[in-house]
Motif scaffolding. Structure first.
Motif, PDB file in Angstrom:
ATOM      1  N   UNK A 187       0.829  -1.201   0.000  1.00  0.00           N
ATOM      2  CA  UNK A 187       0.000   0.000   0.000  1.00  0.00           C
ATOM      3  C   UNK A 187       0.865   1.254   0.000  1.00  0.00           C
ATOM      4  N   UNK A 188       2.111   1.159   0.460  1.00  0.00           N
ATOM      5  CA  UNK A 188       3.030   2.286   0.305  1.00  0.00           C
ATOM      6  C   UNK A 188       3.318   2.531  -1.177  1.00  0.00           C
ATOM      7  N   UNK A 189       3.425   1.430  -1.918  1.00  0.00           N
ATOM      8  CA  UNK A 189       3.700   1.546  -3.343  1.00  0.00           C
ATOM      9  C   UNK A 189       2.509   2.136  -4.090  1.00  0.00           C
ATOM     10  N   UNK A 191       0.086   4.018  -2.824  1.00  0.00           N
ATOM     11  CA  UNK A 191      -0.144   5.402  -2.388  1.00  0.00           C
ATOM     12  C   UNK A 191       0.990   6.332  -2.773  1.00  0.00           C
ATOM     13  N   UNK A 192       2.155   5.746  -3.141  1.00  0.00           N
ATOM     14  CA  UNK A 192       3.336   6.525  -3.514  1.00  0.00           C
ATOM     15  C   UNK A 192       3.806   7.435  -2.392  1.00  0.00           C
ATOM     16  N   UNK A 193       3.639   6.967  -1.179  1.00  0.00           N
ATOM     17  CA  UNK A 193       4.143   7.663  -0.009  1.00  0.00           C
ATOM     18  C   UNK A 193       4.201   6.673   1.146  1.00  0.00           C
ATOM     19  N   UNK A 194       4.925   7.032   2.175  1.00  0.00           N
ATOM     20  CA  UNK A 194       5.063   6.158   3.333  1.00  0.00           C
ATOM     21  C   UNK A 194       3.914   6.444   4.292  1.00  0.00           C
ATOM     22  N   UNK A 195       3.075   5.438   4.508  1.00  0.00           N
ATOM     23  CA  UNK A 195       1.931   5.580   5.401  1.00  0.00           C
ATOM     24  C   UNK A 195       2.362   5.307   6.835  1.00  0.00           C
ATOM     25  N   UNK A 196       1.835   6.092   7.775  1.00  0.00           N
ATOM     26  CA  UNK A 196       2.289   6.033   9.157  1.00  0.00           C
ATOM     27  C   UNK A 196       1.369   5.168  10.016  1.00  0.00           C
TER      28      UNK A 196
END
Length: 509
Positions: A187-189, A191-196
């Motif tokens: 899901x990081x890939x 969303x193209x960002x690092x989810x916290x």
């Protein structure tokens, strides 16, 4: 001691080749020596009757023979065989030599499988190789041991089989259940960002699952599931999503209702997601189902006869899989019968049951066959999503007959089950509450009676009828389309990035 001296002059030719002669000769020789010295006691000679290891080895060296222990050690490569038994041991064929020659002759072991040479130790009866833990080879592989399977080795070094595949000219089955897991970095890939936070991961997963199935994650169940810390509902009770506490993985379960109501083409979209986007995807379970609505060729009695004819075993003459009969087989009551093939805990488990009678029609001949594959000892490749029929007909030899038989479409199956369930629900209501309704109509009239006995909750549905009233676009809105939570205005007093002037002033731009 004259009897001992005289005993040395008898003719030993008849028993010269036996072990008894050697032991007797050694005993008499030692007894003669001690008798000559006058120091022998009767009790001291009892231990001489039991051959020692040194005496036995001397006998084998003198006669050129090999003991069972040394021969077994030479066959399996364990220990060091004594010198002098090489000629005798070479005449005994080793088991791995026979196995390797059989494999090469039948050519049933794939290229990716490694068959060890004759000097490699075999696999013991617990399925473990006798080599060291660092070794990655395995031996004793032949068609008699494995059947028609293909073997692969996982990254952890565990040997697993691959689902058998046979050509199928028709759409023989449909997918009725699937479990798959992916790494949370997937899901990081997307969303193209690092989810916290976990909520961010769930929202992104809901967005992507809606693109695949037509419905996303709707609500939190408030408890764990399948050894995961938390679980959520997928769509309108179409499945579950489990997350937390299992090595940063997420488990997605699509139930039979979810497979039935997902937007058409979800199999291809899920295949593309698992093969191109997902990180470390794993299909842990998949169920394939075939229906005969009229009962023309499929029944539980037919399946039972196939089991008697050993048509569920690839190995000729081998032990057939275990079966279990559920229901009243001696005197069928119309509630339906079930025949299970194999064990539920194994990698392959089959069920034949009277689907129409299970839904409520006592006269229905509708029969269903379901095969449940699990990744316990089997690798489930994503190819099963594109061509499930070839894996269905390859599961058992008797199912190869269905390679040209079309299974009914999902909507046809849903419509048939819906008609049976509605008719049976009306019959149950009439049988249990028909007398009350008749009296209420006479007392209050039709409209007043319906208002009195109708549930006030407009969203209430009988649990039995809800699967037929649920679709991909029904149910609550998914979490990723819900409006963001309200944030008071005083939390937005800082809305720019701090800047520092050239003259050393600090402030906000």
């Amino acid at each position: 001691m004259n009897w001992a001296v005289a005993s040395l002059h008898f003719d030993p030719a008849p028993m010269r080749q036996g072990r008894t002669f050697f032991i007797l000769k050694a005993f008499l020789h030692l007894q003669f020596q001690r008798a000559a010295q006058g120091a022998a006691e009767p009790n001291e000679y009892k231990s001489l009757m039991k051959p020692t290891a040194k005496t036995t080895d001397a006998y084998f060296v003198a006669t050129g023979r090999s003991s069972a222990r040394t021969l077994k050690a030479k066959l399996y490569g364990l220990g060091k065989s004594p010198a002098g038994d090489g000629d005798r041991a070479d005449s005994a064929p080793a088991l791995p030599v026979r196995v390797v020659s059989t494999v090469q002759k039948t050519e049933l072991v794939p290229q990716i499988a490694h068959v060890s040479a004759s000097e490699c130790p075999p696999i013991n009866n617990m399925g473990e190789n006798l080599e060291s833990a660092e070794s990655e080879t395995w031996s004793s592989i032949c068609d008699e041991d494995l059947g028609e399977v293909e073997l692969v080795m996982t990254d952890s070094g565990k040997i697993k089989s691959v689902m058998v595949r046979r050509p199928s000219a028709a759409q023989t089955c449909v997918i009725d259940w699937i479990n798959f897991s992916v790494l949370e970095d997937t899901w990081f890939r997307t969303a193209r960002e690092h989810l916290i936070t976990d909520d961010q991961i769930i929202v992104e997963a809901s967005r992507q699952l809606e693109k695949i199935f037509g419905f996303g994650i709707t609500s939190n169940r408030g408890k764990g599931m399948n050894f995961y810390r938390d679980s959520w509902v997928l769509g309108d009770d179409m499945g579950f999503v489990c997350f937390g506490g299992q090595r940063s993985t997420m488990l997605i379960t699509l139930t039979g209702q979810g497979c039935l109501n997902a937007v058409a083409g979800w199999e291809k979209r899920l295949y593309d997601f698992l093969s191109k986007t997902a990180i470390r995807p794993t299909i842990s379970r998949i169920d394939l189902a075939h229906d005969d609505l009229a009962g023309a060729y499929l029944s539980v009695d037919w399946a039972y006869q196939q089991w008697w004819d050993s048509c569920f075993s690839f190995k000729k003459g081998g032990r057939p899989p275990e079966i279990q009969k559920v229901g009243n087989w001696d005197r069928p009551s119309g509630k339906g019968r079930t025949l299970t093939i194999g064990q539920r805990s194994s990698s392959k488990y089959c069920r034949f049951y009277e689907k129409g009678k299970k839904e409520g029609d006592k006269l229905s001949l509708w029969c269903r066959c379901e095969i449940e594959f699990k990744s316990t000892n089997t690798i489930i490749r994503p190819d099963v999503l594109l061509d499930p029929s070839s894996f269905f007909v390859g599961a058992y030899p008797c199912l190869a007959k269905f390679a040209t038989v079309e299974t009914p479409a999902r909507m046809e199956v849903k419509a048939r089950a819906q008609h049976i369930t509605v008719d049976d629900s009306i019959a149950v209501t009439k049988r249990q509450y028909g007398k009350y309704i008749r009296v209420f109509r006479a007392l209050f009239g039709d409209k007043e009676t319906l208002d009195l006995i109708t549930n006030e909750d407009e969203n209430a549905f009988p649990k039995r009828l809800k699967p037929f009233l649920s679709f991909a676009d029904t149910g609550p809105a998914p979490v990723h389309v819900e409006p963001p939570p309200y944030v008071p205005s005083f939390f937005h007093f800082i809305n720019t990035v701090p800047s520092f002037g050239l003259n050393g002033e600090h402030g906000f731009a």
